[in-house]
Write a protein that holds these residues in place. Structure first.
Motif, PDB file in Angstrom:
ATOM      1  N   GLY A   3      34.002  26.568 -62.153  1.00  6.30           N
ATOM      2  CA  GLY A   3      33.055  27.679 -62.086  1.00  6.30           C
ATOM      3  C   GLY A   3      31.618  27.239 -61.932  1.00  6.30           C
ATOM      4  N   THR A   4      30.815  27.472 -62.956  1.00  7.24           N
ATOM      5  CA  THR A   4      29.425  27.024 -62.907  1.00  7.24           C
ATOM      6  C   THR A   4      29.249  25.721 -63.671  1.00  7.24           C
ATOM      7  OG1 THR A   4      28.951  28.418 -64.822  1.00  7.24           O
ATOM      8  CG2 THR A   4      28.544  29.361 -62.649  1.00  7.24           C
ATOM      9  N   ARG A   5      30.323  25.282 -64.337  1.00  7.04           N
ATOM     10  CA  ARG A   5      30.225  24.043 -65.111  1.00  7.04           C
ATOM     11  C   ARG A   5      30.288  22.838 -64.198  1.00  7.04           C
ATOM     12  NH1 ARG A   5      34.323  26.312 -68.640  1.00  7.04           N
ATOM     13  NH2 ARG A   5      35.706  24.673 -67.924  1.00  7.04           N
ATOM     14  N   PRO A   6      29.613  21.741 -64.580  1.00  9.77           N
ATOM     15  CA  PRO A   6      29.717  20.511 -63.773  1.00  9.77           C
ATOM     16  C   PRO A   6      31.152  19.997 -63.757  1.00  9.77           C
ATOM     17  CG  PRO A   6      27.891  20.378 -65.333  1.00  9.77           C
ATOM     18  CD  PRO A   6      28.689  21.583 -65.710  1.00  9.77           C
ATOM     19  N   PHE A   7      31.532  19.376 -62.679  1.00 11.25           N
ATOM     20  CA  PHE A   7      32.844  18.766 -62.563  1.00 11.25           C
ATOM     21  C   PHE A   7      32.671  17.373 -61.962  1.00 11.25           C
ATOM     22  CE2 PHE A   7      32.039  21.582 -58.984  1.00 11.25           C
ATOM     23  CZ  PHE A   7      32.271  20.794 -57.871  1.00 11.25           C
ATOM     24  N   GLU A   8      33.752  16.606 -61.979  1.00 13.04           N
ATOM     25  CA  GLU A   8      33.669  15.242 -61.464  1.00 13.04           C
ATOM     26  C   GLU A   8      33.763  15.251 -59.939  1.00 13.04           C
ATOM     27  OE1 GLU A   8      35.221  11.520 -63.554  1.00 13.04           O
ATOM     28  OE2 GLU A   8      36.742  11.872 -62.004  1.00 13.04           O
ATOM     29  N   ILE A   9      32.895  14.471 -59.329  1.00 12.24           N
ATOM     30  CA  ILE A   9      32.867  14.305 -57.875  1.00 12.24           C
ATOM     31  C   ILE A   9      33.090  12.830 -57.583  1.00 12.24           C
ATOM     32  CG2 ILE A   9      31.469  14.584 -55.792  1.00 12.24           C
ATOM     33  CD1 ILE A   9      29.796  16.658 -57.506  1.00 12.24           C
ATOM     34  N   LEU A  21      27.563   0.852 -53.464  1.00 12.98           N
ATOM     35  CA  LEU A  21      27.457   2.304 -53.296  1.00 12.98           C
ATOM     36  C   LEU A  21      26.835   2.946 -54.536  1.00 12.98           C
ATOM     37  CD1 LEU A  21      28.022   4.922 -51.750  1.00 12.98           C
ATOM     38  CD2 LEU A  21      30.288   4.963 -52.812  1.00 12.98           C
ATOM     39  N   CYS A  22      27.214   2.469 -55.718  1.00 14.10           N
ATOM     40  CA  CYS A  22      26.675   3.035 -56.962  1.00 14.10           C
ATOM     41  C   CYS A  22      25.156   2.900 -57.009  1.00 14.10           C
ATOM     42  CB  CYS A  22      27.322   2.358 -58.164  1.00 14.10           C
ATOM     43  SG  CYS A  22      27.061   3.249 -59.726  1.00 14.10           S
ATOM     44  N   ASP A  23      24.638   1.775 -56.542  1.00 11.99           N
ATOM     45  CA  ASP A  23      23.180   1.586 -56.486  1.00 11.99           C
ATOM     46  C   ASP A  23      22.539   2.627 -55.578  1.00 11.99           C
ATOM     47  OD1 ASP A  23      23.285  -0.570 -58.176  1.00 11.99           O
ATOM     48  OD2 ASP A  23      23.237  -2.079 -56.583  1.00 11.99           O
ATOM     49  N   GLU A  24      23.162   2.878 -54.421  1.00  8.02           N
ATOM     50  CA  GLU A  24      22.613   3.874 -53.502  1.00  8.02           C
ATOM     51  C   GLU A  24      22.621   5.263 -54.132  1.00  8.02           C
ATOM     52  OE1 GLU A  24      23.325   6.077 -49.200  1.00  8.02           O
ATOM     53  OE2 GLU A  24      24.822   4.614 -49.899  1.00  8.02           O
ATOM     54  N   VAL A  25      23.740   5.624 -54.753  1.00  7.53           N
ATOM     55  CA  VAL A  25      23.879   6.959 -55.360  1.00  7.53           C
ATOM     56  C   VAL A  25      22.837   7.153 -56.460  1.00  7.53           C
ATOM     57  CG1 VAL A  25      25.442   8.434 -56.701  1.00  7.53           C
ATOM     58  CG2 VAL A  25      26.318   7.127 -54.750  1.00  7.53           C
ATOM     59  N   ARG A  26      22.626   6.104 -57.249  1.00  6.63           N
ATOM     60  CA  ARG A  26      21.623   6.179 -58.327  1.00  6.63           C
ATOM     61  C   ARG A  26      20.227   6.377 -57.742  1.00  6.63           C
ATOM     62  NH1 ARG A  26      22.851   1.790 -60.362  1.00  6.63           N
ATOM     63  NH2 ARG A  26      24.339   2.540 -61.915  1.00  6.63           N
ATOM     64  N   LEU A  27      19.900   5.623 -56.714  1.00  6.92           N
ATOM     65  CA  LEU A  27      18.566   5.715 -56.101  1.00  6.92           C
ATOM     66  C   LEU A  27      18.333   7.070 -55.434  1.00  6.92           C
ATOM     67  CD1 LEU A  27      18.157   2.139 -54.614  1.00  6.92           C
ATOM     68  CD2 LEU A  27      16.725   3.183 -56.367  1.00  6.92           C
ATOM     69  N   LYS A  28      19.415   7.737 -55.012  1.00  7.01           N
ATOM     70  CA  LYS A  28      19.280   9.057 -54.390  1.00  7.01           C
ATOM     71  C   LYS A  28      19.165  10.170 -55.430  1.00  7.01           C
ATOM     72  CE  LYS A  28      19.553   7.821 -49.975  1.00  7.01           C
ATOM     73  NZ  LYS A  28      20.770   7.766 -49.183  1.00  7.01           N
ATOM     74  N   ALA A  34      28.942   6.258 -61.732  1.00  7.49           N
ATOM     75  CA  ALA A  34      29.717   5.175 -62.328  1.00  7.49           C
ATOM     76  C   ALA A  34      30.621   4.578 -61.265  1.00  7.49           C
ATOM     77  CB  ALA A  34      30.558   5.704 -63.490  1.00  7.49           C
ATOM     78  N   ALA A  35      30.553   3.261 -61.106  1.00  9.19           N
ATOM     79  CA  ALA A  35      31.428   2.575 -60.153  1.00  9.19           C
ATOM     80  C   ALA A  35      32.829   2.485 -60.756  1.00  9.19           C
ATOM     81  CB  ALA A  35      30.886   1.189 -59.845  1.00  9.19           C
ATOM     82  N   THR A  41      31.952   7.770 -59.204  1.00 11.25           N
ATOM     83  CA  THR A  41      32.024   9.135 -59.708  1.00 11.25           C
ATOM     84  C   THR A  41      30.641   9.604 -60.142  1.00 11.25           C
ATOM     85  OG1 THR A  41      32.561   8.393 -61.951  1.00 11.25           O
ATOM     86  CG2 THR A  41      34.411   8.913 -60.495  1.00 11.25           C
ATOM     87  N   ILE A  42      30.389  10.894 -59.928  1.00  6.88           N
ATOM     88  CA  ILE A  42      29.193  11.551 -60.455  1.00  6.88           C
ATOM     89  C   ILE A  42      29.636  12.884 -61.040  1.00  6.88           C
ATOM     90  CG2 ILE A  42      27.557  10.489 -58.842  1.00  6.88           C
ATOM     91  CD1 ILE A  42      27.660  13.053 -57.166  1.00  6.88           C
ATOM     92  N   MET A  43      28.759  13.499 -61.818  1.00  9.74           N
ATOM     93  CA  MET A  43      29.009  14.845 -62.313  1.00  9.74           C
ATOM     94  C   MET A  43      28.053  15.800 -61.617  1.00  9.74           C
ATOM     95  SD  MET A  43      31.510  14.591 -64.426  1.00  9.74           S
ATOM     96  CE  MET A  43      31.479  16.222 -65.200  1.00  9.74           C
TER      97      MET A  43
END
Length: 371
Positions: A3-9, A21-28, A34-35, A41-43
């Motif tokens: 729904g409106t709650r965060p979920f794992e991506i 990739l984790c470094d790129e995701v963090r910088l964005k 988390a690698a 994964t991100i939330m």
């Protein structure tokens, strides 16, 4: 539930390049990256799903994990799968298909899992099943935990929509971007590719420097979901983040056809004005005027022993040219063969494990600034 709650991506990538990739995701600016094996994964919510597809260069696909539950037999799966939030995510008028994978679980028959989930979606939502294409629903049962994901990307994310002309065994844009990042490239220095082929390294480097979103020109599977908001997406996609790079990019190749291919691809991406191309051999390579930067190349590897031996003079000449003319520049070479890389005679830093590429395993050999 999503729904409106965060979920794992889950952002999938090439095994072995998860931390890059984790470094790129963090910088964005994504939260709590988390690698994990096979990706990062991100939330977040659906806006983060859209943004990840639009922004992230090193991911091959983005999966929205919409449900997860413990299951040990098919009858239980039948019951539980009907409580998944299908109507919240899928549209009844859009075809779908299901792929299942089972590992170290009491349920091991992937075909039976796929069949039951397909029937549950069809009966609870009324959506038609697709033989090919359609929205892809992925079910993974690992250690008796079933995770249901929606592939929000569709066609793999290296298909940016710009590189139509390619040579044999082209490097994927996603991999090229991660290798550039491993070499410390951030968009503020010149890049030279003396074996440019179809221009993948130049494309990615110029786009990074110009701050162009990699997904700006293509369609995504999330546009077919019930969660899609066309107005919000158009607003997100139309934000102008571009800039004129402060440096130039230089590609050469001994093959005139490669130069033609590179130019066509760079023009489609809208970055050809930042790139200088020329037909030239390795022995003709000279550093451009201005500050040092990065030389990066994906030379031929040879697939048979004889081919590899024949390539040693090419690698040796490449290394000698760089050592004699490119003081202060860093170097990256992608190859399958440690012996070929060492033939270049360059002071390589310690390498990471090889990664899969087109049925082979390749390693990035890279240096600190050359003396």
């Amino acid at each position: 539930m999503t729904g409106t709650r965060p979920f794992e991506i889950f952002l999938a990538t090439i095994p072995g390049l998860e931390t890059v990739l984790c470094d790129e995701v963090r910088l964005k600016g994504f939260k709590r990256p988390a690698a994990v094996p096979g990706g990062v994964t991100i939330m977040g919510g659906w806006p983060e799903v859209w943004r990840a597809n639009l922004w992230i260069r090193g991911a091959s696909r983005v999966l929205a994990r919409i449900d997860s539950f413990h299951v040990t037999h098919l009858a239980h799966l039948d019951q539980r799968i009907r409580r998944a939030p299908w109507a919240d995510v899928l549209r009844p008028d859009i075809p779908f298909r299901v792929e299942a994978a089972c590992t170290t679980s009491k349920i091991y028959h992937e075909g039976a899992v796929s069949e039951r989930i397909t029937r549950a979606i069809r009966e609870t939502l009324g959506a038609p099943e697709a033989e090919e294409g359609g929205v892809l629903v992925r079910a993974r049962i690992e250690r008796d935990v079933c995770t249901i994901s929606i592939d929000t990307s569709g066609v793999l994310l290296h298909r940016r929509g710009h590189k139509e002309a390619v040579n044999r065994a082209p490097m994927r844009e996603t991999m090229a971007s991660l290798f550039l990042r491993q070499c410390g490239y951030s968009g503020n220095e010149p890049v030279v590719d003396p074996m440019c082929g179809s221009g993948t390294f130049l494309l990615e480097a110029a786009e990074i420097a110009a701050r162009l979103n990699p997904g700006r020109s293509r369609h995504f599977a999330f546009e077919e979901l019930a969660t899609f908001d066309p107005e919000a997406w158009e607003q997100m996609r139309s934000v102008k983040s571009g800039r004129t790079p402060s440096v130039r990019f230089y590609g050469s190749d001994r093959d005139a056809g490669a130069i033609t291919m590179s130019l066509a691809n760079l023009e489609r991406a809208g970055v050809s004005e930042y790139v200088t191309l020329q037909q030239a051999t390795i022995s003709e390579l000279q550093p451009p005027e201005g500050p040092p930067g990065l030389v990066i190349a994906n030379p031929p590897y040879g697939t048979r022993i004889g081919d590899r031996k024949a390539l040693i003079p090419l690698y040796r000449a490449f290394g000698q040219t760089l050592m004699s003319r490119f003081s202060g520049w860093r170097v990256g070479i992608v190859t399958t063969e440690t012996a070929l890389a060492h033939a270049a005679g360059l002071p390589f830093l310690p390498t990471t494990a090889p990664v899969p590429h087109g049925g082979l395993r390749v390693t990035l050999f890279h240096t600190a600034p050359l003396p």
